[in-house]
Design an enzyme around this catalytic site. Structure first.
Site, PDB file in Angstrom:
ATOM      1  N   SER A 137       0.968  -1.292  -0.056  1.00  0.00           N
ATOM      2  CA  SER A 137       0.009  -0.141   0.057  1.00  0.00           C
ATOM      3  C   SER A 137       0.835   1.192   0.084  1.00  0.00           C
ATOM      4  O   SER A 137       2.357   1.172   0.417  1.00  0.00           O
ATOM      5  CB  SER A 137      -1.090  -0.034   1.322  1.00  0.00           C
ATOM      6  OG  SER A 137      -1.662   1.259   1.288  1.00  0.00           O
ATOM      7  N   TYR A 150      -2.874  -1.257  10.226  1.00  0.00           N
ATOM      8  CA  TYR A 150      -2.865  -1.451   8.622  1.00  0.00           C
ATOM      9  C   TYR A 150      -1.604  -0.969   8.215  1.00  0.00           C
ATOM     10  O   TYR A 150      -1.174  -1.564   7.367  1.00  0.00           O
ATOM     11  CB  TYR A 150      -4.131  -1.102   8.176  1.00  0.00           C
ATOM     12  CG  TYR A 150      -4.063  -1.221   6.779  1.00  0.00           C
ATOM     13  CD1 TYR A 150      -4.781  -2.347   6.029  1.00  0.00           C
ATOM     14  CD2 TYR A 150      -3.623   0.166   5.923  1.00  0.00           C
ATOM     15  CE1 TYR A 150      -4.504  -2.219   4.591  1.00  0.00           C
ATOM     16  CE2 TYR A 150      -3.655  -0.050   4.461  1.00  0.00           C
ATOM     17  CZ  TYR A 150      -4.136  -1.128   3.933  1.00  0.00           C
ATOM     18  OH  TYR A 150      -4.116  -1.307   2.476  1.00  0.00           O
TER      19      TYR A 150
END
Length: 252
Positions: A137, A150
């Protein structure tokens, strides 16, 4: 990498980025197997795209990954591409910490992919044109404060991918990282730059993967500001921008 004639496993392939990647690879003449927790979603993808196969897998349940890999080696003997895409985002608050949530995010986003990759390495080493594609990400490089675990797991998967590429340098296995920006999916989180359409994102990824010379990292245009913020000397400004809308109400 060669984008046709492979046998590909895509984790988290029933929805979002994983679903779009699986469909794109299927359309390019690959045999595609999708895995994930949501059996109804997996079945729907396979029914809508005949030829895609599926099998349930909870990547967070690392104790079950060994039996899943054994099944893969029996049923899909020519598997040569692994796409570690399964992931989960959780919004967390320091006011109400929940270790169970953090544990689940770490198991799904980091520990599970590491275990699956490790157990599949003997198989991949024996295959020509083998590849491991890890979906990280842009938040691996500039974290979103309200999704701290996350962001940390994606940073960890980035580091793991970099290390794995060095370790497998002479193995013939191509190790690739894809660092998405905010993409419009079922897991779309708050904050950050404007989201991009998932099909447009995957089309850009496919174009990069087919480029010559082969790439080791795919950074689409919408992810560049975060991915290269530190290198270009803009980290503080980008960090503030990513988190500019974060307030106490977001996490309470």
């Amino acid at each position: 990498m060669e984008l046709t004639g492979n046998t590909v496993l895509v984790t988290g392939g029933g929805t979002g980025i994983g679903r779009a990647i699986a469909i794109a690879l299927h359309r390019r003449g690959n045999r595609v197997v999708i895995a994930g927790r949501r059996t109804a979603a997996l079945r729907a993808v396979a029914e809508a795209h005949p030829g895609i196969e599926w099998h349930p897998l909870d990547i967070a349940d690392t104790a079950c990954i060994g039996s899943f890999v054994a099944m893969l080696e029996r049923r899909w003997t020519d598997l040569n591409v692994l796409v570690n895409n399964a992931g989960v985002m959780a919004i967390e608050s320091p006011e109400t910490p929940d270790p169970a949530v953090s544990t689940s995010v770490v198991a799904t986003n980091l520990l599970g992919p590491i275990v699956l990759t490790s157990l599949l390495l003997p198989t991949l080493r024996s295959r020509p044109d083998a590849a491991i594609i890890n979906i990280t990400s842009a938040l691996a490089f500039v974290p979103l404060a309200i999704a701290p675990t996350y962001s940390a797991t994606k940073a960890g998967l980035h580091a793991y991918t970099e290390a794995l590429r060095i370790l497998l340098h002479d193995s013939g296995i191509h190790v690739i990282e894809v660092a998405p920006p905010r993409v419009s999916t079922e897991m779309d989180g708050p904050g950050g730059p404007d989201s991009v359409d998932v099909d447009e994102f995957v089309a850009e990824v496919m174009a990069s993967l087919s480029a010559q010379p082969p790439v080791t990292e795919v950074v689409v245009d919408a992810a560049r500001a975060l991915r290269y913020a530190e290198r270009e000397g803009h980290y503080g400004r980008v960090l503030a921008a990513v988190n500019s809308d974060v307030t106490a109400e977001d996490v309470l």
